[in-house]
Design a protein around this motif. Structure first.
Motif, mmCIF file in Angstrom:
data_model
loop_
_atom_site.group_PDB
_atom_site.id
_atom_site.type_symbol
_atom_site.label_atom_id
_atom_site.label_comp_id
_atom_site.label_asym_id
_atom_site.label_seq_id
_atom_site.Cartn_x
_atom_site.Cartn_y
_atom_site.Cartn_z
ATOM 1 N N VAL A 1 7.471 -4.386 6.158
ATOM 2 C CA VAL A 1 8.346 -3.239 5.897
ATOM 3 C C VAL A 1 7.499 -1.977 5.776
ATOM 4 O O VAL A 1 6.433 -1.997 5.151
ATOM 5 C CB VAL A 1 9.168 -3.444 4.602
ATOM 6 N N ALA A 2 7.964 -0.901 6.387
ATOM 7 C CA ALA A 2 7.317 0.402 6.248
ATOM 8 C C ALA A 2 8.395 1.427 5.920
ATOM 9 O O ALA A 2 9.496 1.392 6.498
ATOM 10 C CB ALA A 2 6.586 0.790 7.521
ATOM 11 N N ALA A 3 8.103 2.326 5.014
ATOM 12 C CA ALA A 3 9.078 3.327 4.597
ATOM 13 C C ALA A 3 8.414 4.689 4.455
ATOM 14 O O ALA A 3 7.297 4.789 3.934
ATOM 15 C CB ALA A 3 9.727 2.933 3.273
ATOM 16 N N VAL A 4 9.085 5.731 4.904
ATOM 17 C CA VAL A 4 8.652 7.097 4.698
ATOM 18 C C VAL A 4 9.847 7.877 4.167
ATOM 19 O O VAL A 4 10.974 7.735 4.647
ATOM 20 C CB VAL A 4 8.106 7.728 5.994
ATOM 21 N N GLY A 5 9.628 8.649 3.134
ATOM 22 C CA GLY A 5 10.734 9.387 2.531
ATOM 23 C C GLY A 5 10.232 10.427 1.577
ATOM 24 O O GLY A 5 9.031 10.668 1.462
ATOM 25 N N PHE A 6 11.166 11.062 0.892
ATOM 26 C CA PHE A 6 10.763 12.037 -0.102
ATOM 27 C C PHE A 6 11.697 12.013 -1.290
ATOM 28 O O PHE A 6 12.846 11.578 -1.207
ATOM 29 C CB PHE A 6 10.638 13.439 0.504
ATOM 30 N N TYR B 1 6.364 10.333 0.412
ATOM 31 C CA TYR B 1 5.661 9.068 0.233
ATOM 32 C C TYR B 1 5.687 8.236 1.510
ATOM 33 O O TYR B 1 6.576 8.370 2.356
ATOM 34 C CB TYR B 1 6.273 8.255 -0.913
ATOM 35 N N LEU B 2 4.692 7.381 1.630
ATOM 36 C CA LEU B 2 4.593 6.412 2.718
ATOM 37 C C LEU B 2 4.220 5.074 2.090
ATOM 38 O O LEU B 2 3.221 4.978 1.371
ATOM 39 C CB LEU B 2 3.536 6.838 3.738
ATOM 40 N N VAL B 3 5.028 4.052 2.335
ATOM 41 C CA VAL B 3 4.818 2.744 1.714
ATOM 42 C C VAL B 3 4.852 1.665 2.790
ATOM 43 O O VAL B 3 5.702 1.694 3.691
ATOM 44 C CB VAL B 3 5.894 2.433 0.652
ATOM 45 N N GLY B 4 3.948 0.705 2.690
ATOM 46 C CA GLY B 4 3.946 -0.448 3.572
ATOM 47 C C GLY B 4 3.862 -1.732 2.765
ATOM 48 O O GLY B 4 3.127 -1.800 1.775
ATOM 49 N N ILE B 5 4.643 -2.770 3.154
ATOM 50 C CA ILE B 5 4.652 -4.041 2.436
ATOM 51 C C ILE B 5 4.599 -5.190 3.431
ATOM 52 O O ILE B 5 5.281 -5.163 4.463
ATOM 53 C CB ILE B 5 5.929 -4.211 1.572
ATOM 54 N N TYR B 6 3.788 -6.174 3.106
ATOM 55 C CA TYR B 6 3.765 -7.420 3.865
ATOM 56 C C TYR B 6 4.032 -8.556 2.895
ATOM 57 O O TYR B 6 3.423 -8.633 1.822
ATOM 58 C CB TYR B 6 2.407 -7.634 4.544
ATOM 59 N N GLN B 7 4.963 -9.441 3.265
ATOM 60 C CA GLN B 7 5.290 -10.570 2.400
ATOM 61 C C GLN B 7 5.374 -11.847 3.239
ATOM 62 O O GLN B 7 5.978 -11.857 4.311
ATOM 63 C CB GLN B 7 6.610 -10.345 1.676
ATOM 64 N N THR C 1 0.857 -1.193 0.000
ATOM 65 C CA THR C 1 0.000 0.000 0.000
ATOM 66 C C THR C 1 0.886 1.233 0.000
ATOM 67 O O THR C 1 2.003 1.211 0.537
ATOM 68 C CB THR C 1 -0.926 0.042 1.226
ATOM 69 N N GLN C 2 0.395 2.314 -0.585
ATOM 70 C CA GLN C 2 1.217 3.513 -0.713
ATOM 71 C C GLN C 2 0.356 4.764 -0.704
ATOM 72 O O GLN C 2 -0.789 4.758 -1.181
ATOM 73 C CB GLN C 2 2.026 3.481 -2.018
ATOM 74 N N ALA C 3 0.916 5.834 -0.168
ATOM 75 C CA ALA C 3 0.319 7.168 -0.272
ATOM 76 C C ALA C 3 1.427 8.126 -0.695
ATOM 77 O O ALA C 3 2.574 8.010 -0.247
ATOM 78 C CB ALA C 3 -0.271 7.610 1.059
ATOM 79 N N ASP C 4 1.076 9.062 -1.567
ATOM 80 C CA ASP C 4 2.071 10.007 -2.079
ATOM 81 C C ASP C 4 1.457 11.402 -2.112
ATOM 82 O O ASP C 4 0.339 11.590 -2.606
ATOM 83 C CB ASP C 4 2.516 9.602 -3.484
ATOM 84 N N SER D 1 11.938 -11.601 0.851
ATOM 85 C CA SER D 1 12.999 -10.694 0.408
ATOM 86 C C SER D 1 12.358 -9.540 -0.339
ATOM 87 O O SER D 1 11.878 -9.701 -1.462
ATOM 88 C CB SER D 1 13.984 -11.455 -0.493
ATOM 89 N N ILE D 2 12.346 -8.376 0.264
ATOM 90 C CA ILE D 2 11.690 -7.198 -0.298
ATOM 91 C C ILE D 2 12.738 -6.250 -0.863
ATOM 92 O O ILE D 2 13.560 -5.711 -0.126
ATOM 93 C CB ILE D 2 10.834 -6.494 0.765
#
Length: 409
Positions: A400-405, A366-372, A353-356, A386-387
């Motif tokens: 995994v969760a990531a926030v950045g620009f 951006y904010l991204v979340g991943i489940y594997q 899932t992602q928001a930008d 392995s993401i």
């Protein structure tokens, strides 16, 4: 006397007009050619709920990890691109692109100065573009834009397991000749061949790719194929051929590698929906791409295959705010010298899932979340969750969760 003065004025005026014309012509000629310096910087903070510890503690349970990661969506880069109008609809074109790590300042792509792209060619406005150099294949050109791995969507963090289909743009082809057509009523096609560069071994690490795309109103379709030809014996491998093993950009390595892919996308108003399928197979595997590099062991002498099934969607709540999601189901298999696929049947479920949010036309957050989650791996660590380029999990799942620009210039 007055006549002489008048004649002199006319001469001065003529010289002035001639100079003005010369400046105008020079300006027009300059306007027909252009060179652009551009770049992009992408970095952020990433959280992993579990990751493998250092090698000295490899048998220990995993641990959570916070880190700064470069290029979560798009790899940071700078480059030069340009064209010169040669007349008659013909132009000379070139592209030089460097990749770098924001966190360390180091070059990517094995330290190559222009490791992302380096090519020159001719563009005919009625037919297409012929280029020579280090270039992307047609899976990148025609299929990746329909996937969540698109550079305009979730990018690298949404890549399929091990980037087994190269939709994340990791592998480039050296020594390649490529033709890409213009659009004919929405239809485009292309083909390329990459030379091995090895005397007496024309097919030792040569490669070829072809593909096509079609756009009709809100619908977009694309399909492509890539094959890398390599010997089954690692000792005979040509490391500097089409798919170089010296630039850290190779994917699964071994003998012959084949990747198929196709996708479709529907866009309406401020929303899009995409479907993508890819299939990859590598014979006599010597290494697999994991955590940003190719690791050996666990699969030596076997063949490995993957099928990826992806559905993705994106919605713009406002022109400066979008949300998106993707689900990918990946199946894998590997076997022994018989090239069967009976030893294991690993499968991965990946949800993103992602928001930008656009702060400006060139800067966004951006904010991204991943489940594997992986199952059916029979305890083989090579098939751990392995993401993208992140450290894999020691168990069978990872969050995994990531926030950045990002900033473009």
């Amino acid at each position: 006397m007055a006549a002489d003065t008048e004649t002199e004025k006319e001469r001065v005026n003529m010289k002035t007009r001639a100079a003005a014309v010369a400046i105008l012509v020079t300006g027009v000629a300059h306007a027909q050619s252009s060179v652009t310096l551009y770049g992009l910087i992408d970095t952020g903070i990433v959280y992993q709920n579990t990751a493998r510890r250092t090698p000295s503690r490899a048998t220990s349970p995993g641990a959570s990890l916070w880190s700064m990661q470069d290029g979560n969506i798009r790899t940071s880069r700078w480059g030069l691109r340009g064209n010169e109008d040669l007349g008659g609809g013909l132009s000379a074109v070139f592209w030089l692109e460097n990749g770098f790590n924001v966190g360390t300042g180091a070059f990517r792509n094995g330290g190559d100065l222009f490791g992302r792209q380096a090519w020159i060619g001719l563009r005919a406005s009625q037919y297409g573009t012929l280029t020579l150099g280090r270039q992307y294949d047609f899976l990148t050109d025609y299929v990746a834009p329909l996937s969540a791995t698109s550079s305009e969507f979730a990018g690298k963090l949404a890549s399929h397991v091990f980037d087994n289909d190269n939709l994340k743009h990791e592998m480039r082809l050296n020594n390649s000749v490529k033709f890409s057509s213009v659009s004919f009523n929405g239809f485009k096609t292309g083909a390329m061949y990459a030379f091995s560069g090895a005397a007496g071994a024309f097919a030792n690490n040569s490669a070829y790719s072809f593909g096509a795309s079609y756009s009709y109103g809100p619908f977009n379709f694309g399909g492509a194929y890539l094959q890398v030809n390599r010997p089954a014996q690692p000792a005979l491998a040509n490391a500097s051929g089409a798919a170089s093993t010296r630039d850290a950009d190779q994917l699964t390595t071994g003998a012959r590698q084949q990747i198929f892919g196709a996708g479709a996308q529907y866009k309406v108003a401020n929303a899009s929906l995409g479907l993508v399928w890819t299939h990859s197979i590598t014979y006599d595997v010597t290494g697999i791409w994991q955590a940003g590099s190719t690791t050996t062991g666990a699969l030596g002498g076997r063949c490995v295959k993957f099928d990826n099934f992806e559905i993705n969607g994106r919605y713009f709540i406002r022109p400066d705010l979008s949300v998106g999601a993707a689900y990918t189901y990946t199946t894998g298999g590997f076997g022994g010298a018989s090239k069967g696929f009976t030893s294991a049947r690993p499968h991965w479920n990946s949800v993103m899932t992602q928001a930008d949010y656009l702060l400006s036309q060139r800067t966004d957050i951006y904010l991204v979340g991943i489940y594997q989650r992986v199952g059916g791996a029979n305890g083989n660590g090579a098939f751990a969750p392995s993401i993208s380029t992140l450290d894999p999990s020691p168990g069978n799942e990872q969050v995994v969760a990531a926030v950045g620009f990002k900033h473009q210039f």
